[in-house]
Design an enzyme around this catalytic site. Structure first.
Site, PDB file in Angstrom:
ATOM      1  N   GLY A  81       0.807  -1.227   0.000  1.00 20.68           N
ATOM      2  CA  GLY A  81       0.000   0.000   0.000  1.00 20.68           C
ATOM      3  C   GLY A  81       0.829   1.262   0.000  1.00 20.68           C
ATOM      4  O   GLY A  81       0.433   2.251   0.606  1.00 20.68           O
ATOM      5  N   GLY A 123      10.599  -0.905   4.829  1.00 23.91           N
ATOM      6  CA  GLY A 123       9.693  -0.494   3.755  1.00 23.91           C
ATOM      7  C   GLY A 123       8.791   0.647   4.191  1.00 23.91           C
ATOM      8  O   GLY A 123       8.752   1.721   3.567  1.00 23.91           O
ATOM      9  N   ASP A 146      12.500  -9.481  11.859  1.00 23.26           N
ATOM     10  CA  ASP A 146      13.799  -9.787  11.235  1.00 23.26           C
ATOM     11  C   ASP A 146      14.969  -9.126  11.968  1.00 23.26           C
ATOM     12  O   ASP A 146      16.113  -9.547  11.798  1.00 23.26           O
ATOM     13  CB  ASP A 146      13.812  -9.308   9.772  1.00 23.26           C
ATOM     14  N   ARG A 181      16.873 -39.069  12.424  1.00 28.01           N
ATOM     15  CA  ARG A 181      16.665 -38.327  11.182  1.00 28.01           C
ATOM     16  C   ARG A 181      17.449 -37.021  11.172  1.00 28.01           C
ATOM     17  O   ARG A 181      17.826 -36.491  12.223  1.00 28.01           O
ATOM     18  CB  ARG A 181      15.180 -37.946  11.046  1.00 28.01           C
ATOM     19  N   ARG A 284      13.718 -34.745   7.004  1.00 28.33           N
ATOM     20  CA  ARG A 284      12.421 -34.077   6.962  1.00 28.33           C
ATOM     21  C   ARG A 284      12.636 -32.571   7.044  1.00 28.33           C
ATOM     22  O   ARG A 284      13.601 -32.112   7.663  1.00 28.33           O
ATOM     23  CB  ARG A 284      11.533 -34.507   8.149  1.00 28.33           C
ATOM     24  N   HIS A 290       4.790 -18.259   8.933  1.00 31.13           N
ATOM     25  CA  HIS A 290       4.150 -17.134   9.618  1.00 31.13           C
ATOM     26  C   HIS A 290       3.830 -17.389  11.082  1.00 31.13           C
ATOM     27  O   HIS A 290       3.405 -16.467  11.780  1.00 31.13           O
ATOM     28  CB  HIS A 290       2.909 -16.707   8.836  1.00 31.13           C
TER      29      HIS A 290
HETATM   30  O1  F6P Z   1       9.708  -8.968   7.306  1.00 24.92           O
HETATM   31  C1  F6P Z   1       8.968  -9.893   8.036  1.00 24.92           C
HETATM   32  C2  F6P Z   1       8.743 -11.154   7.251  1.00 24.92           C
HETATM   33  O2  F6P Z   1       8.029 -12.057   8.071  1.00 24.92           O
HETATM   34  C3  F6P Z   1      10.012 -11.785   6.698  1.00 24.92           C
HETATM   35  O3  F6P Z   1      10.726 -12.498   7.677  1.00 24.92           O
HETATM   36  C4  F6P Z   1       9.437 -12.635   5.591  1.00 24.92           C
HETATM   37  O4  F6P Z   1      10.400 -12.848   4.577  1.00 24.92           O
HETATM   38  C5  F6P Z   1       8.304 -11.795   5.064  1.00 24.92           C
HETATM   39  O5  F6P Z   1       7.957 -10.895   6.095  1.00 24.92           O
HETATM   40  C6  F6P Z   1       7.089 -12.596   4.663  1.00 24.92           C
HETATM   41  O6  F6P Z   1       6.181 -11.727   4.098  1.00 24.92           O
HETATM   42  P1  F6P Z   1       4.652 -12.133   3.791  1.00 24.92           P
HETATM   43  O7  F6P Z   1       3.898 -12.025   5.081  1.00 24.92           O
HETATM   44  O8  F6P Z   1       4.225 -11.112   2.809  1.00 24.92           O
HETATM   45  O9  F6P Z   1       4.649 -13.528   3.276  1.00 24.92           O
END
Ligand code: F6P
Length: 366
Positions: A81, A123, A146, A181, A284, A290
């Site tokens: 956005g 960003g 991050d 494993r 594995r 998320h």
């Molecule tokens: O910047 C936070 C983050 O969770 C990163 O670790 C990951 O690469 C990115 O956002 C994932 O973004 P999205 O939620 O758009 O999949």
């Protein structure tokens, strides 16, 4: 005499959600209302509040009641956005980018806001800086799991992500050991290896692969074999999503229009499949994804989020526009937003954390 209108500020958050966002919003609302006697508004879905009807909302003490332990954000968020480059579909369904920044500025002035508090990673803070340079009174708050923002030693959200990743590594350990494993866990972090490195050390990983240290499959396999020879028939490998073999590019699962970064992901499967093929061991792969962004914030993130929120309002009261709240040597401080976004804060391959990991026998695959 007519009553003087109350000062009015607006808060928004952008980019990926992050544990502790609600703690920051709550602190801003409470400090603004209770301490300064201001009105506090929120812009939903980042800057959409300035672009779409009904998305700029007054925030009251009631709006923030009970949100401290809640993950996510009551304001909603987006990473597509950017008002300076807003993605839309044209008549043919093609994505085109339009500049709506003037509309944001006009609406901000129309509503007589006196400060815009922008909670974001690089960003969103870059957009905040652009509005600051265009004349808006902007204050920044560093947010990202991050932990890759300069000018602050830590951003809120990182600690909770670290807890989640470490907990996952602990759980993976017991199943890896039971089955003999190799278990590969891919964690987030974008171009920075902070989550992989710190969760890897905390969770007792055998191999940690991070973007800052390109790896060699030979070395990774050697570590697994060395453990097997020593009677440890299982291994736990933590891979940052931005890690890549020497000479190879990072792996993306998606590069959508309007997303300036692309979505990293998939290197865990490359590592797992390669080890399985080369060593003929059962392997594995777990992509934590998320999960690392969700859940209730840790006490550290609630506290840091609250400290950041209060401090952001204080900066606004002092008119210190263009500044971002930060943490330095454990104390709340501030720095120009411009400094925080100048470049990503990456892991130093010769730094203390990497040395500690190497000293206790963790391999970086190099
Ligand atoms: O910047 C936070 C983050 O969770 C990163 O670790 C990951 O690469 C990115 O956002 C994932 O973004 P999205 O939620 O758009 O999949």
């Amino acid at each position: 005499m007519p009553e003087k209108p109350r000062k009015r500020i607006v808060v928004l958050n952008g980019g990926g959600d992050c544990p502790g966002l609600n703690a920051v919003i709550r602190a801003i609302v409470k400090t603004g209302i209770l301490h300064y006697g201001w009105d506090v508004w929120g812009s939903e879905n980042t800057f959409d509040g300035f672009l779409k009807p009904g998305k700029l909302i007054p925030l009251t003490l009631d709006s923030v009641r009970g949100i401290l332990p809640r993950g996510g954000t009551i304001l909603g968020t987006t990473n597509r956005g950017d008002p300076f480059r807003y993605p839309e579909k044209d008549e043919k369904g093609h994505v085109v980018f339009r500049d709506y920044s003037a509309q944001v500025i006009e609406r901000f002035r129309e509503l007589q806001f006196e400060a815009m508090l922008v909670i974001g990673g690089d960003g969103t803070l870059t957009i905040g800086q652009a509005f600051f340079e265009a004349g808006l009174p902007v204050i920044g708050v560093p947010k990202t799991i991050d932990n890759d923002l300069e000018a602050t030693e830590v951003s809120f959200g990182f600690d909770t992500a670290l807890h989640t990743a470490t907990d996952a590594i602990d759980k993976i350990h017991t199943t890896a050991e039971s089955h003999d494993r190799v278990m590969v866990i891919e964690v987030m972090g974008r171009n920075a290896g902070w989550i992989a490195l710190q969760a890897g050390i905390s969770g007792g990983a055998d191999v940690i692969l991070i973007p800052e240290i390109p790896f060699n499959f030979e070395r990774v396999c050697e570590k697994v074999q060395e453990r097997a020879r020593a009677g440890r028939a299982f291994s736990v490998i933590v891979v940052a999503e931005g890690a890549a073999p020497i000479g190879s590019k990072k792996i993306y699962r998606e590069r959508a229009a309007g997303d300036p970064y692309g979505k990293l992901g998939g290197v865990g499967f490359l590592v797992g499949n390669t080890i399985q093929k080369r060593l003929d061991v059962e392997t594995r792969v777990l992509v934590l994804g998320h999960l690392q962004r969700g859940g209730t914030p840790s006490p550290f993130d609630r506290l840091l989020g609250t400290r950041f929120g209060v401090s952001a309002v204080e900066l606004a009261s002092e008119g210190r526009w263009g500044q971002m709240v930060s943490l330095r040597c454990g104390r709340i401080d501030s720095a120009p937003i411009r400094e925080a976004i100048a470049h990503q804060r990456l892991v130093d391959p010769t730094g203390e954390h990497v040395r500690v990991a190497r000293a206790i026998g963790i391999s970086f695959g190099d």
